[in-house]
Design an enzyme around this catalytic site. Structure first.
Site, PDB file in Angstrom:
ATOM      1  N   GLY A  12      93.844  77.366 -21.916  1.00 36.08           N
ATOM      2  CA  GLY A  12      92.573  77.365 -22.657  1.00 36.08           C
ATOM      3  C   GLY A  12      92.796  77.095 -24.134  1.00 36.08           C
ATOM      4  N   GLY A  16      88.323  77.051 -29.092  1.00 38.24           N
ATOM      5  CA  GLY A  16      88.311  78.461 -29.476  1.00 38.24           C
ATOM      6  C   GLY A  16      89.614  78.998 -30.038  1.00 38.24           C
ATOM      7  N   GLY A  18      92.377  79.859 -28.555  1.00 41.07           N
ATOM      8  CA  GLY A  18      93.589  79.253 -28.004  1.00 41.07           C
ATOM      9  C   GLY A  18      93.978  78.001 -28.774  1.00 41.07           C
ATOM     10  N   SER A 144      89.987  91.750 -23.307  1.00 42.64           N
ATOM     11  CA  SER A 144      88.827  92.068 -24.154  1.00 42.64           C
ATOM     12  C   SER A 144      88.614  93.575 -24.197  1.00 42.64           C
ATOM     13  CB  SER A 144      87.584  91.384 -23.580  1.00 42.64           C
ATOM     14  OG  SER A 144      86.435  91.741 -24.313  1.00 42.64           O
ATOM     15  N   TYR A 167      82.376  89.605 -16.213  1.00 45.74           N
ATOM     16  CA  TYR A 167      83.328  89.295 -17.288  1.00 45.74           C
ATOM     17  C   TYR A 167      84.198  90.525 -17.564  1.00 45.74           C
ATOM     18  CZ  TYR A 167      85.050  88.237 -22.012  1.00 45.74           C
ATOM     19  OH  TYR A 167      85.855  88.034 -23.115  1.00 45.74           O
TER      20      TYR A 167
HETATM   21  N1  LIG Z   1      85.241  84.928 -28.361  1.00 45.90           N
HETATM   22  C1  LIG Z   1      85.396  86.233 -28.463  1.00 45.90           C
HETATM   23  O1  LIG Z   1      84.806  86.902 -29.300  1.00 45.90           O
HETATM   24  C2  LIG Z   1      86.338  86.932 -27.520  1.00 45.90           C
HETATM   25  C3  LIG Z   1      86.379  88.334 -27.548  1.00 45.90           C
HETATM   26  C4  LIG Z   1      87.250  88.993 -26.696  1.00 45.90           C
HETATM   27  C5  LIG Z   1      88.071  88.262 -25.852  1.00 45.90           C
HETATM   28  N2  LIG Z   1      88.014  86.907 -25.851  1.00 45.90           N
HETATM   29  C6  LIG Z   1      88.894  86.169 -24.927  1.00 45.90           C
HETATM   30  O2  LIG Z   1      89.580  85.168 -25.635  1.00 45.90           O
HETATM   31  C7  LIG Z   1      89.908  84.091 -24.740  1.00 45.90           C
HETATM   32  C8  LIG Z   1      89.511  82.765 -25.371  1.00 45.90           C
HETATM   33  O3  LIG Z   1      88.118  82.797 -25.570  1.00 45.90           O
HETATM   34  P1  LIG Z   1      87.370  81.843 -26.620  1.00 45.90           P
HETATM   35  O4  LIG Z   1      86.321  82.665 -27.230  1.00 45.90           O
HETATM   36  O5  LIG Z   1      88.349  81.138 -27.468  1.00 45.90           O
HETATM   37  O6  LIG Z   1      86.662  80.838 -25.584  1.00 45.90           O
HETATM   38  P2  LIG Z   1      86.235  79.309 -25.667  1.00 45.90           P
HETATM   39  O7  LIG Z   1      86.161  78.817 -27.073  1.00 45.90           O
HETATM   40  O8  LIG Z   1      85.037  79.216 -24.813  1.00 45.90           O
HETATM   41  O9  LIG Z   1      87.492  78.570 -24.971  1.00 45.90           O
HETATM   42  C9  LIG Z   1      87.805  78.813 -23.650  1.00 45.90           C
HETATM   43  C10 LIG Z   1      88.982  77.975 -23.228  1.00 45.90           C
HETATM   44  O10 LIG Z   1      89.220  78.238 -21.830  1.00 45.90           O
HETATM   45  C11 LIG Z   1      89.172  77.010 -21.111  1.00 45.90           C
HETATM   46  N3  LIG Z   1      88.572  77.172 -19.784  1.00 45.90           N
HETATM   47  C12 LIG Z   1      87.373  77.722 -19.477  1.00 45.90           C
HETATM   48  N4  LIG Z   1      87.150  77.620 -18.151  1.00 45.90           N
HETATM   49  C13 LIG Z   1      88.218  76.990 -17.615  1.00 45.90           C
HETATM   50  C14 LIG Z   1      88.562  76.575 -16.319  1.00 45.90           C
HETATM   51  N5  LIG Z   1      87.752  76.748 -15.263  1.00 45.90           N
HETATM   52  N6  LIG Z   1      89.732  75.933 -16.132  1.00 45.90           N
HETATM   53  C15 LIG Z   1      90.555  75.703 -17.178  1.00 45.90           C
HETATM   54  N7  LIG Z   1      90.281  76.071 -18.449  1.00 45.90           N
HETATM   55  C16 LIG Z   1      89.125  76.705 -18.659  1.00 45.90           C
HETATM   56  C17 LIG Z   1      88.331  76.071 -21.961  1.00 45.90           C
HETATM   57  O11 LIG Z   1      88.679  74.744 -21.626  1.00 45.90           O
HETATM   58  P3  LIG Z   1      87.655  73.514 -21.780  1.00 45.90           P
HETATM   59  O12 LIG Z   1      87.928  72.941 -23.136  1.00 45.90           O
HETATM   60  O13 LIG Z   1      88.072  72.626 -20.681  1.00 45.90           O
HETATM   61  O14 LIG Z   1      86.277  74.084 -21.648  1.00 45.90           O
HETATM   62  C18 LIG Z   1      88.744  76.475 -23.358  1.00 45.90           C
HETATM   63  O15 LIG Z   1      89.936  75.825 -23.736  1.00 45.90           O
HETATM   64  C19 LIG Z   1      89.174  84.384 -23.428  1.00 45.90           C
HETATM   65  O16 LIG Z   1      90.078  84.929 -22.493  1.00 45.90           O
HETATM   66  C20 LIG Z   1      88.156  85.437 -23.837  1.00 45.90           C
HETATM   67  O17 LIG Z   1      87.783  86.280 -22.773  1.00 45.90           O
HETATM   68  C21 LIG Z   1      87.160  86.217 -26.654  1.00 45.90           C
END
Ligand SMILES: NC(=O)c1ccc[n+]([C@@H]2O[C@H](COP(=O)([O-])OP(=O)(O)OC[C@H]3O[C@@H](n4cnc5c(N)ncnc54)[C@H](OP(=O)(O)O)[C@@H]3O)[C@@H](O)[C@H]2O)c1
Length: 274
Positions: A12, A16, A18, A144, A167
């Site tokens: 990922g 975001g 990652g 999370s 989630y």
């Molecule tokens: N955002 C927050 O505030 C927050 C808080 C707590 C925890 N987290 C955790 O942090 C991590 C990253 O979250 P983020 O906020 O950076 O999310 P994000 O910006 O939505 O990015 C998600 C990433 O995961 C990939 N992904 C999603 N579904 C997929 C699938 N079916 N197969 C392969 N790749 C997939 C996406 O790839 P594509 O580019 O192909 O869509 C993207 O690279 C997650 O585990 C999330 O639960 C986030």
């Protein structure tokens, strides 16, 4: 830990937090393996990192909503690399991505459980030979603070479904797996930790939920990089961090019987049993 020359896989990382972590590690001289579904987003990141004068990351495309996709990803990484110093299991979908309703993966599993937890479980085991080969090595599971205990009578949440419960269940499952895997790997020189990176970072999944971001990807990225590279956590394993600090997870994470049930189920669902 000096990251120059180290091989790091971040799932990922086309978006975001990652994506941010991948760029930072490339800047530190790591050989970065990026992953996502979207080749155009990957291309943009590769160009950005290359423009900065750093080694271009290598892109692996895989949809983690299919266990066959997970196996293909592991196979492709193993074909190209003999060691993995750091594996960051970060890919995920939020409570609202694609709508809050219940959906299932290609294998018929509840989608958030499948993408956020089961894929990382299977990938970690398939990549373990490469990770062990790089010991001392690290696994970081991006979970999370949103955590909901697993109802073992209805793990796929066929009743009273909500995107946020699904989630949160998937995120607690990652933390439970972290505790178990750390124990399993304690004499292998591989540490395993999980974290809540930051609250409501400005990312696609947060925006998809209609939530106003309250923190930055830099904040969450720093917390993820801390577990992946920090010298102060070198010997620590099986822990959950809230940002930069060690924290307690939901009580079910410390329930050995619940973890055993989850492990048995996960081995069966991923085809790793036996
Ligand atoms: N955002 C927050 O505030 C927050 C808080 C707590 C925890 N987290 C955790 O942090 C991590 C990253 O979250 P983020 O906020 O950076 O999310 P994000 O910006 O939505 O990015 C998600 C990433 O995961 C990939 N992904 C999603 N579904 C997929 C699938 N079916 N197969 C392969 N790749 C997939 C996406 O790839 P594509 O580019 O192909 O869509 C993207 O690279 C997650 O585990 C999330 O639960 C986030």
């Amino acid at each position: 830990m000096k990251m120059a020359g180290k091989t790091v896989l971040i799932t990922g990382s086309t978006d975001g937090v990652g994506r941010y972590v991948a760029a930072e590690l490339a800047g530190q001289g790591s050989r970065v393996l990026i992953h996502g579904r979207d080749a155009m987003r990957a291309k943009a990141l590769i160009e950005e990192i290359s423009r900065g004068g750093h080694a271009a990351p290598i892109f692996y495309q895989a949809d983690l909503s299919s266990l066959a996709g997970v196996r293909e990803l592991a196979g492709a990484v193993a074909a190209d690399h003999s060691r993995l110093d750091v594996f960051i299991s970060n890919a995920g979908i939020g409570s609202m991505n694609g709508g809050p309703e219940r959906r299932v993966s290609a294998d018929g599993h509840e989608l958030r459980f499948a993408v956020n937890y089961l894929s990382g479980f299977l990938l970690a085991y398939l990549l373990l030979p490469l990770i062990k080969a790089a010991a001392p090595a690290r696994i970081v599971n991006v979970a999370s603070l949103g955590q909901h205990p697993i109802d073992f009578d209805d793990v796929m949440i066929t009743r009273n479904y909500s995107g946020s419960r699904a989630y949160a269940q998937s995120k607690l499952a990652q933390i439970m797996f972290t505790v178990d895997l750390a124990e399993e790997l304690k004499s292998a020189g591989v540490t395993v930790n999980s974290l809540h990176p930051a609250t409501y970072m400005n990312t696609t999944m947060v925006r998809a939920g209609g939530i106003t971001p309250v923190s930055t990807v830099q904040e969450g990225g720093a917390a993820t990089l801390h577990l992946a590279t920090g010298d102060d956590v070198a010997g620590k394993s099986g822990l959950f961090f809230n940002g930069m600090r060690e924290a307690r997870a939901n009580p079910q994470a410390y329930d050995a019987a619940a973890r055993k049930r989850l492990r048995k189920l996960s081995l069966e669902l991923t085809g790793l049993a036996g």
